[in-house]
Design a protein around this motif. Structure first.
Motif, PDB file in Angstrom:
ATOM      1  N   GLY A 416       0.907  -1.300  -0.112  1.00  0.00           N
ATOM      2  CA  GLY A 416       0.080  -0.078   0.137  1.00  0.00           C
ATOM      3  C   GLY A 416       0.847   1.190  -0.088  1.00  0.00           C
ATOM      4  N   SER A 417       2.020   1.332   0.924  1.00  0.00           N
ATOM      5  CA  SER A 417       2.830   2.359   0.860  1.00  0.00           C
ATOM      6  C   SER A 417       3.493   2.559  -0.544  1.00  0.00           C
ATOM      7  N   GLN A 418       3.907   1.755  -1.096  1.00  0.00           N
ATOM      8  CA  GLN A 418       4.391   1.735  -2.509  1.00  0.00           C
ATOM      9  C   GLN A 418       3.570   2.351  -3.604  1.00  0.00           C
ATOM     10  N   LEU A 419       2.384   1.824  -3.749  1.00  0.00           N
ATOM     11  CA  LEU A 419       1.521   2.318  -4.267  1.00  0.00           C
ATOM     12  C   LEU A 419       0.937   3.664  -4.394  1.00  0.00           C
ATOM     13  N   LEU A 420       0.770   3.879  -3.013  1.00  0.00           N
ATOM     14  CA  LEU A 420       0.492   5.338  -2.545  1.00  0.00           C
ATOM     15  C   LEU A 420       1.524   6.327  -2.967  1.00  0.00           C
ATOM     16  N   LEU A 421       2.849   5.932  -2.747  1.00  0.00           N
ATOM     17  CA  LEU A 421       4.007   6.632  -2.920  1.00  0.00           C
ATOM     18  C   LEU A 421       3.992   6.954  -4.308  1.00  0.00           C
ATOM     19  N   HIS A 439      -2.763   5.959   7.347  1.00  0.00           N
ATOM     20  CA  HIS A 439      -1.998   5.245   8.419  1.00  0.00           C
ATOM     21  C   HIS A 439      -0.868   4.377   7.777  1.00  0.00           C
ATOM     22  N   LEU A 440      -0.444   4.601   6.567  1.00  0.00           N
ATOM     23  CA  LEU A 440       0.727   3.971   6.100  1.00  0.00           C
ATOM     24  C   LEU A 440       1.772   4.791   6.686  1.00  0.00           C
ATOM     25  N   TYR A 441       2.630   4.091   7.376  1.00  0.00           N
ATOM     26  CA  TYR A 441       3.784   4.691   8.031  1.00  0.00           C
ATOM     27  C   TYR A 441       4.950   4.686   7.070  1.00  0.00           C
ATOM     28  N   GLU A 442       5.000   3.780   6.447  1.00  0.00           N
ATOM     29  CA  GLU A 442       6.268   3.718   5.323  1.00  0.00           C
ATOM     30  C   GLU A 442       6.100   4.646   4.239  1.00  0.00           C
ATOM     31  N   PHE A 443       4.951   4.886   3.913  1.00  0.00           N
ATOM     32  CA  PHE A 443       4.715   5.904   2.910  1.00  0.00           C
ATOM     33  C   PHE A 443       5.073   7.415   3.362  1.00  0.00           C
ATOM     34  N   ALA A 444       4.663   7.734   4.699  1.00  0.00           N
ATOM     35  CA  ALA A 444       4.657   8.948   5.232  1.00  0.00           C
ATOM     36  C   ALA A 444       6.266   9.103   5.403  1.00  0.00           C
ATOM     37  N   ARG A 445       7.094   7.985   5.901  1.00  0.00           N
ATOM     38  CA  ARG A 445       8.592   8.270   6.007  1.00  0.00           C
ATOM     39  C   ARG A 445       9.023   8.370   4.555  1.00  0.00           C
ATOM     40  N   ALA A 446       8.642   7.948   3.763  1.00  0.00           N
ATOM     41  CA  ALA A 446       9.398   7.756   2.408  1.00  0.00           C
ATOM     42  C   ALA A 446       9.213   9.271   1.912  1.00  0.00           C
ATOM     43  N   VAL A 447       8.085   9.694   1.751  1.00  0.00           N
ATOM     44  CA  VAL A 447       7.909  11.219   1.214  1.00  0.00           C
ATOM     45  C   VAL A 447       8.703  12.206   2.137  1.00  0.00           C
ATOM     46  N   ASP A 464      -6.700  13.377  25.332  1.00  0.00           N
ATOM     47  CA  ASP A 464      -7.936  13.036  25.869  1.00  0.00           C
ATOM     48  C   ASP A 464      -8.461  14.670  26.465  1.00  0.00           C
ATOM     49  N   ALA A 465      -7.799  15.546  26.382  1.00  0.00           N
ATOM     50  CA  ALA A 465      -7.774  16.886  26.929  1.00  0.00           C
ATOM     51  C   ALA A 465      -8.980  17.468  25.976  1.00  0.00           C
ATOM     52  N   ALA A 466     -10.096  18.080  26.631  1.00  0.00           N
ATOM     53  CA  ALA A 466     -11.014  18.775  25.927  1.00  0.00           C
ATOM     54  C   ALA A 466     -10.647  19.794  24.920  1.00  0.00           C
ATOM     55  N   ASP A 467      -9.631  20.547  25.619  1.00  0.00           N
ATOM     56  CA  ASP A 467      -9.169  21.687  24.417  1.00  0.00           C
ATOM     57  C   ASP A 467      -8.204  21.156  23.414  1.00  0.00           C
ATOM     58  N   HIS A 468      -7.729  20.087  23.475  1.00  0.00           N
ATOM     59  CA  HIS A 468      -6.815  19.490  22.291  1.00  0.00           C
ATOM     60  C   HIS A 468      -7.689  18.438  21.605  1.00  0.00           C
ATOM     61  N   ARG A 469      -8.682  18.017  21.648  1.00  0.00           N
ATOM     62  CA  ARG A 469      -9.347  16.998  21.057  1.00  0.00           C
ATOM     63  C   ARG A 469      -9.762  17.601  19.640  1.00  0.00           C
ATOM     64  N   PHE A 470      -9.242  16.797  18.587  1.00  0.00           N
ATOM     65  CA  PHE A 470      -9.581  16.824  17.210  1.00  0.00           C
ATOM     66  C   PHE A 470      -8.889  18.214  16.663  1.00  0.00           C
ATOM     67  N   ARG A 471      -7.763  18.678  17.425  1.00  0.00           N
ATOM     68  CA  ARG A 471      -6.944  19.677  17.131  1.00  0.00           C
ATOM     69  C   ARG A 471      -5.725  19.097  16.462  1.00  0.00           C
ATOM     70  N   LEU A 472      -5.569  19.260  15.254  1.00  0.00           N
ATOM     71  CA  LEU A 472      -4.096  18.530  14.517  1.00  0.00           C
ATOM     72  C   LEU A 472      -3.191  19.735  14.505  1.00  0.00           C
ATOM     73  N   VAL A 473      -1.836  19.016  14.835  1.00  0.00           N
ATOM     74  CA  VAL A 473      -0.681  19.817  15.099  1.00  0.00           C
ATOM     75  C   VAL A 473       0.362  19.346  13.818  1.00  0.00           C
ATOM     76  N   PRO A 474       1.307  20.296  13.547  1.00  0.00           N
ATOM     77  CA  PRO A 474       2.292  19.862  12.781  1.00  0.00           C
ATOM     78  C   PRO A 474       3.195  19.049  13.352  1.00  0.00           C
ATOM     79  N   GLY A 475       3.356  17.939  12.636  1.00  0.00           N
ATOM     80  CA  GLY A 475       4.541  17.055  13.051  1.00  0.00           C
ATOM     81  C   GLY A 475       4.395  15.760  12.070  1.00  0.00           C
ATOM     82  N   PRO A 476       5.805  15.306  12.148  1.00  0.00           N
ATOM     83  CA  PRO A 476       5.852  13.726  11.299  1.00  0.00           C
ATOM     84  C   PRO A 476       4.904  12.980  11.646  1.00  0.00           C
ATOM     85  N   ALA A 477       4.957  11.690  10.793  1.00  0.00           N
ATOM     86  CA  ALA A 477       4.088  10.451  11.377  1.00  0.00           C
ATOM     87  C   ALA A 477       4.976   9.906  12.371  1.00  0.00           C
TER      88      ALA A 477
END
Length: 527
Positions: A416-421, A439-447, A464-477
């Motif tokens: 899956g990682s190779q196809l997506l890459l 969720h393909l970790y190998e794809f994320a590391r490859a790009v 589980d903190a209510a202030d941060h639920r569903f808030r995405l942050v910059p960061g590698p896989a």
């Protein structure tokens, strides 16, 4: 006359043909919730909203033109509603008069056209009466041009001339025509004449002035009546064609006015529906050169579905490739829908679902979501995904946007990682923007290791903190997507914290492949 309320160059024809993969985009982004809110229960408003949203504008100037026109509409809702009612009334005149199309009978065509034009003239007068008191309150170039056009082309002199001509074409004193006699007594060179003023006075039409030649058809002379009708048809044929074309022209004007005002009414309905839920909107900046910068970005369709304002995200993206990874049920798919829906809304000229937003326009928006298993078992999931991606690649163009949600998750991590890459790299190199939840970790590391891709990474944190639920942050896989947390929530009795830190072998962790579709009954909604 041109309406030009949605485009400074011409009237907008939304058409009936959908762009490629429109149904997939609508289903994956849940756009039917937005269209329902925009319609306010009116099927026509829903159809206009659907067509406008699926045909994004690429020119920032035209987007800004619509934004300014919409601002006028939101400031003057009563005036816009009155203009819309006039347009609807005009396009339904034929039905209200019980008139049927008449072809091949010029005399009947002319009579029908005169009746239609008389009624349409009344609607034009209503437009003029609306224009008079409101022109000073509209600031957008679209409405200033529109009201100036009404004032210039539908002035008092024109309307008086129009009504005088319509009275003449009803032939209250009979039809006046000239003709010659050809070989064999054939009638030739028939021309419809306008009676001169002196011919309308009583004494100029009496034998004291000149001899009068006339004939009277016998009561049962059917052949003579048919011959006279043919002569009348030939006399009025050119005028009937011109009158019918005039009807078509005026109806086209009112049809365009109805369509373009319907778009702005639908936008107003959406804004009101979101504000009622406490969800903010803003006027996005379409001039962003190479970035997508958002504050408080949320999924409006989620807000309309759940009846509450979702958690917003702030993003600052500068690459053609965005990779979103992280915890299960962390709002990854919701953010992807937020970006796609905001892109379409911004490029339709609508307010955006955010507190502040700047985006670069794209060509078309495409989606590639993981699908459920084929119930008829005619093909496997991977086969279906590959076929659908192949059809998208056949039509996608540089400058378009592709949203991928768990693409190629139906096979193992390595394959899956190779196809997506391979697909992602080829599309980005060709100038296509790609946003991918995976969720393909190998794809994320490859790009991350390919310098030409320069990807942006966002990650759903494990908290589980209510202030941060569903808030995405910059960061590698990360090597795990914390799927065992979901297991604990559902089944209990498993130490997820220990499990995710347990050393793993092979590709990724035990939790990395737990969730291929990021299922979330209310992703991004406030608890």
């Amino acid at each position: 006359m041109k309406v030009q309320l949605m485009d400074p160059g011409d009237d907008t024809e939304l058409g009936d043909d959908d762009p490629p993969f429109a149904e997939d985009v609508a289903a994956d982004l849940h756009l039917h919730y937005l269209w329902d809110a925009m319609s306010g229960g009116d099927p026509f408003l829903r159809a206009v909203a659907r067509a406008a949203l699926l045909r994004p504008l690429a020119d920032p100037g035209t987007i800004r033109y619509r934004q300014e026109a919409l601002a006028d509409c939101l400031r003057h809702p009563a005036t816009i509603a009155e203009l819309y009612d006039i347009a609807v009334d005009a396009v339904t005149i034929r039905r209200s008069l019980f008139l049927l199309p008449v072809h091949g009978h010029p005399d009947l065509e002319l009579s029908t056209a005169v009746r239609m034009l008389t009624e349409l003239a009344d609607r034009l007068d209503r437009l003029r009466r609306v224009r008079a008191p409101v022109t000073g309150g509209f600031a957008s170039p679209a409405f200033r041009r529109f009201f100036a056009m009404i004032e210039q082309e539908l002035d008092d002199a024109f309307m008086a001339r129009l009504r005088r001509t319509l009275r003449e074409l009803s032939f209250p004193q009979g039809l006046l025509t000239s003709a010659g006699i050809g070989p064999g007594g054939e009638v030739v060179s028939q021309i419809l004449r306008r009676p001169r003023e002196e011919n309308r006075r009583l004494f100029d039409r009496t034998p004291m002035r000149r001899p009068v030649f006339s004939f009277t058809l016998p009561d049962r002379d059917e052949a003579g009546a048919n011959a006279l009708a043919r002569l009348r048809d030939r006399s009025v044929n050119d005028v009937a064609n011109a009158a019918t074309q005039s009807v078509d022209h005026v109806l086209a004007f009112f049809t365009a006015l109805r369509t373009e005002l319907a778009f702005y009414l639908a936008c107003g309905n959406a804004v009101n529906a979101l504000h009622t839920l406490g969800a903010p909107t803003c006027t996005p900046d379409p001039w962003a050169a190479d970035a997508t910068v958002a504050i408080g970005l949320y999924d409006p369709c989620l807000a309309l579905r759940t009846g509450r304002a979702p958690v917003g995200n702030s993003v600052d993206l500068h690459s053609d490739l965005l990779v979103i990874t992280g915890a299960n049920r962390g709002g990854k798919s919701t953010l992807l829908r937020s970006l796609g829906t905001a892109q379409l809304m911004m490029q339709a000229g609508m307010p955006a679902p955010a507190r502040d937003l700047a985006m670069r326009p794209v060509g078309q928006v495409y989606t590639h979501w993981a699908r459920e298993e084929d119930a008829e078992l005619r093909r496997g999931k991977l086969d279906e995904e590959l076929g659908r991606m192949g059809r998208i690649i056949a039509v996608i163009r540089p400058g378009d946007l592709l949203l991928c949600n768990e693409s190629f998750s139906a096979t193992n991590e390595a394959e899956g990682s190779q196809l997506l890459l391979d697909v992602t790299r080829a599309l980005v190199d060709a100038g296509v923007r790609v946003h991918s939840v995976t969720h393909l970790y190998e794809f994320a590391r490859a790009v991350e290791r390919i310098p030409t891709l320069r990807p942006d990474f966002l990650r759903a944190p494990r908290t589980d903190a209510a202030d941060h639920r569903f808030r995405l942050v910059p960061g590698p896989a990360l090597i795990t997507s914390f799927g065992l947390d979901v297991y604990d929530q559902v089944f209990g009795g498993h130490d997820a914290t220990a499990a995710v830190h347990r050393p793993t072998s092979g590709h990724g962790s035990a939790g990395c492949r737990c969730n291929s579709g990021d299922p979330d009954p209310e992703p991004g909604a406030r608890a």
